[in-house]
Design a protein around this motif. Structure first.
Motif, PDB file in Angstrom:
ATOM      1  N   VAL A 200     -10.140 -11.652 -53.629  1.00 33.55           N
ATOM      2  CA  VAL A 200     -10.480 -10.511 -54.477  1.00 33.55           C
ATOM      3  C   VAL A 200     -10.128 -10.798 -55.934  1.00 33.55           C
ATOM      4  O   VAL A 200     -10.917 -10.523 -56.850  1.00 33.55           O
ATOM      5  N   VAL A 217     -13.131  -3.481 -52.704  1.00 29.64           N
ATOM      6  CA  VAL A 217     -11.753  -2.994 -52.834  1.00 29.64           C
ATOM      7  C   VAL A 217     -11.700  -1.482 -52.680  1.00 29.64           C
ATOM      8  O   VAL A 217     -10.866  -0.947 -51.931  1.00 29.64           O
ATOM      9  N   LEU A 236      -2.695  -3.606 -56.723  1.00 30.24           N
ATOM     10  CA  LEU A 236      -4.153  -3.626 -56.547  1.00 30.24           C
ATOM     11  C   LEU A 236      -4.889  -2.974 -57.708  1.00 30.24           C
ATOM     12  O   LEU A 236      -6.093  -3.193 -57.876  1.00 30.24           O
TER      13      LEU A 236
END
Length: 298
Positions: A200, A217, A236
């Protein structure tokens, strides 16, 4: 009087800092860029490379070929001569220049560096740790078939450094089906999320595939968070703020607030991340048309 080497480096760094602060227009710094990249003194080239990284990010995709051509004219031959791996006669300046330029020039689409990376990726376990990730990323960009081999290899790799580098390389593939397979590693319980998250992180750094990575995501935040310790999960937010795209700011902020705000340490991370996002949007709004005009004139 002519500036000495140290003074020229300091002047270039000060100029770029002034651009970042909004005190100087980027068009002034752009006129320095070709000169810095072509300089035979590595510290000055390094300043030019630092500028180039940001200029590339602020250059519209349609204008990237012009920027790539300029980079090739100014530094391409020198970087191809450096190559991916250390040579016996290399000094510290060569090593530093290789680390900062070869992967970047390859990302502009340099065919020779891409071809060399594909060849090296065939025996990737023999690669030195330092250039390994950059080589594998360049190889996947140059030949998506490399992705298939690395995807198989990552499932059996238990050394974290190698697995993380494989995951990062898997995250730069342009082919949508291959990208989905790579992103799925992050929610696969058979793969250590500490390694898989590099998929990612690499994908959101690629303009051509960022939207697909961000969508993944957002769609899988609950699954990703379930695999991550509380405070680490807050990190994140970094995958939601790389676009520098005004049209995406509010949707990414909403996702962060809905899913991440309750994590330990998240409030400060979210606030800082979206403050930087807003600043980037404002800077890009001014810089992108200036860069386009500058490239058109060259």
């Amino acid at each position: 009087a002519q500036l000495g080497r140290g003074e020229r480096v300091a002047a270039a760094q000060d100029l770029w800092a002034a651009v970042g602060a909004g005190d100087v227009g980027i068009d002034v710094a752009l006129d320095w860029l070709p000169m810095l990249l072509a300089d035979d003194r590595p510290p000055l080239v390094q300043v030019g490379v630092d500028m180039l990284v940001t200029v590339r990010a602020w250059t519209a995709l349609a204008a990237r070929p012009r920027l790539a051509a300029l980079v090739d004219r100014r530094i391409g031959k020198r970087v191809r001569a450096l190559g991916w791996l250390r040579r016996a006669a290399d000094d510290v300046d060569d090593e530093d220049l290789r680390a900062s330029t070869v992967g970047l020039v390859a990302a502009f689409g340099d065919r020779a560096l891409g071809k060399a990376a594909v060849a090296l990726a065939a025996d990737w376990r023999a690669l030195p740790e330092g250039p390994r990730r950059a080589v594998l990323m360049a190889a996947v960009r140059a030949d998506p078939a490399v992705h298939d081999r690395l995807l198989a290899d990552v499932r059996g790799e238990h050394e974290h450094g190698r697995a993380a580098d494989l995951a990062a390389a898997l995250g730069v593939v342009r082919d949508p089906a291959r990208l989905r397979a790579a992103l799925a590693l992050t929610i696969d319980p058979a793969i250590d999320v500490r390694d898989a998250i590099n998929v990612v992180q690499a994908a959101v750094g690629e303009d051509e595939i960022r939207a697909d990575a961000e969508a993944f995501v957002v769609d899988h935040l609950d699954e990703l968070l379930a695999r991550m310790p509380d405070e680490w999960g807050a990190s994140l937010v970094g995958t939601l703020v790389t676009s520098c795209d005004a049209a995406r700011l509010e949707s990414m902020r909403a996702a962060a607030e809905a899913k991440l705000a309750g994590r330990r340490g998240a409030r400060r991370r979210i606030d800082q991340a979206f403050e930087r996002f807003g600043q980037c949007v404002a800077q890009r709004a001014v810089a992108e048309p200036a860069i386009a005009r500058w490239l058109q004139a060259r």
